[in-house]
Design a protein around this motif. Structure first.
Motif, PDB file in Angstrom:
ATOM      1  N   LYS A 125       0.814  -1.230   0.000  1.00 56.40           N
ATOM      2  CA  LYS A 125       0.000   0.000   0.000  1.00 56.40           C
ATOM      3  C   LYS A 125       0.841   1.270   0.000  1.00 56.40           C
ATOM      4  CE  LYS A 125      -3.549  -2.723   0.296  1.00 56.40           C
ATOM      5  NZ  LYS A 125      -4.300  -3.069  -0.938  1.00 56.40           N
ATOM      6  N   ARG A 126       2.071   1.164  -0.512  1.00 54.12           N
ATOM      7  CA  ARG A 126       2.920   2.345  -0.639  1.00 54.12           C
ATOM      8  C   ARG A 126       2.880   2.842  -2.083  1.00 54.12           C
ATOM      9  NH1 ARG A 126       5.457  -1.364   2.678  1.00 54.12           N
ATOM     10  NH2 ARG A 126       6.034  -0.571   4.749  1.00 54.12           N
ATOM     11  N   ASP A 127       3.184   4.126  -2.278  1.00 47.60           N
ATOM     12  CA  ASP A 127       3.261   4.665  -3.634  1.00 47.60           C
ATOM     13  C   ASP A 127       4.431   4.014  -4.368  1.00 47.60           C
ATOM     14  OD1 ASP A 127       1.124   6.403  -3.213  1.00 47.60           O
ATOM     15  OD2 ASP A 127       2.431   8.029  -2.521  1.00 47.60           O
ATOM     16  N   LEU A 128       4.189   3.547  -5.583  1.00 51.16           N
ATOM     17  CA  LEU A 128       5.268   2.974  -6.385  1.00 51.16           C
ATOM     18  C   LEU A 128       5.955   4.110  -7.132  1.00 51.16           C
ATOM     19  CD1 LEU A 128       6.823   0.525  -7.318  1.00 51.16           C
ATOM     20  CD2 LEU A 128       5.166   0.236  -9.171  1.00 51.16           C
ATOM     21  N   LEU A 129       7.019   4.625  -6.528  1.00 48.35           N
ATOM     22  CA  LEU A 129       7.815   5.689  -7.124  1.00 48.35           C
ATOM     23  C   LEU A 129       9.193   5.132  -7.441  1.00 48.35           C
ATOM     24  CD1 LEU A 129       7.077   8.869  -4.974  1.00 48.35           C
ATOM     25  CD2 LEU A 129       6.375   8.448  -7.329  1.00 48.35           C
ATOM     26  N   VAL A 130       9.663   5.360  -8.651  1.00 43.43           N
ATOM     27  CA  VAL A 130      10.988   4.903  -9.056  1.00 43.43           C
ATOM     28  C   VAL A 130      11.831   6.122  -9.434  1.00 43.43           C
ATOM     29  CG1 VAL A 130      10.076   2.681  -9.808  1.00 43.43           C
ATOM     30  CG2 VAL A 130      10.320   4.527 -11.470  1.00 43.43           C
ATOM     31  N   PRO A 131      13.154   6.013  -9.341  1.00 44.60           N
ATOM     32  CA  PRO A 131      13.995   7.192  -9.550  1.00 44.60           C
ATOM     33  C   PRO A 131      14.302   7.524 -10.999  1.00 44.60           C
ATOM     34  CG  PRO A 131      15.324   5.359  -8.814  1.00 44.60           C
ATOM     35  CD  PRO A 131      13.911   4.886  -8.771  1.00 44.60           C
ATOM     36  N   SER A 132      13.884   6.676 -11.930  1.00 49.38           N
ATOM     37  CA  SER A 132      14.271   6.848 -13.333  1.00 49.38           C
ATOM     38  C   SER A 132      13.041   6.872 -14.228  1.00 49.38           C
ATOM     39  CB  SER A 132      15.198   5.697 -13.744  1.00 49.38           C
ATOM     40  OG  SER A 132      15.196   5.494 -15.138  1.00 49.38           O
ATOM     41  N   GLY A 133      12.985   7.857 -15.124  1.00 52.29           N
ATOM     42  CA  GLY A 133      11.900   7.910 -16.089  1.00 52.29           C
ATOM     43  C   GLY A 133      11.917   6.729 -17.036  1.00 52.29           C
TER      44      GLY A 133
END
Length: 231
Positions: free
Chosen positions: A31-39
């Motif tokens: 239930k966490r935001d899926l944020l990644v560091p690379s476009g």
């Protein structure tokens, strides 16, 4: 689960890149935001979601699985993951050589010694090579150096390193992969050297072939994940 969305795409957000389904950001199983560091990585993950047909099969989305592992597991259990990964250096696959047959010993020397030499120079961490399977104690200084190399990875790179090291049975090969010293095919070949030698002599059964395919897929996914992170 059935496919419930029409289109996935990456979206720039504060702190990184999200992947949205019909405009709604994906959440991890935790239930966490899926944020990644690379476009580039976000775009590739969106492609995985777009490639799903009537059903969403997470087993066929290796980049999604690695990204969610980085957010849900590695970020929350980082110290344990660092220890698990670094511990491979104490009994690294590439340090244990056969004495017979000579052809196997020669192949091990040719394939495994260059990554050992590379790691010794790269991390100032020489490793002792031995014959047989009895554990050989490595120097505390080298083990500390390898542990520091693991600990300096960010959560996403550490995820790839952890998966690659486990699949290869070798921290030396895992580090060589994430550092670009070996590609996925070379890492798989090095990690499966003994098994491949035996297959050449005796053949391969279906269970062994499936296991090798699974390991190769893990190594390939880790390599692509790192490549997209650094794109």
């Amino acid at each position: 689960m059935k496919r419930f969305y029409r289109h996935a795409e990456p979206a720039k957000r504060a702190g990184g890149y999200a992947i949205t389904l019909d405009g709604k950001p994906i959440k991890t199983p935790g239930k966490r935001d899926l944020l990644v560091p690379s476009g580039a990585l976000a775009a590739a993950i969106a492609e995985e979601w777009n490639a799903q047909e009537t059903e969403v099969r997470v087993a066929k989305m290796p980049l999604t699985r690695l990204a969610t592992r980085a957010v849900d597991r590695v970020a929350t259990q980082r110290d344990a993951i660092v220890r698990q990964t670094a511990n491979y250096a104490a009994t690294d696959l590439v340090c244990y050589r056969a004495t017979h047959p000579p052809a196997l010993a020669a192949r091990q020397q040719a394939v495994w010694q260059p990554p050992i030499d590379w790691a010794a120079l790269r991390y100032d961490a020489p490793l002792v090579v031995t014959s047989g399977v009895i554990p050989k104690t490595q120097s505390a200084e080298s083990l500390r150096a390898f542990a520091a190399a693991v600990a300096e990875q960010d959560d996403f790179c550490l995820t790839a390193l952890h998966v690659a090291t486990a699949a290869c049975g070798s921290l030396v090969i895992g580090l060589a992969l994430v550092e670009g010293h070996l590609d996925a095919e070379e890492a798989f070949a090095a990690s499966q050297l003994d098994e491949s030698f035996q297959i050449e002599a005796w053949g391969e059964d279906a269970e062994q072939a499936e296991r090798r395919r699974s390991l190769a897929a893990d190594i390939q996914a880790a390599a692509r994940f790192i490549s997209l992170l650094r794109a």
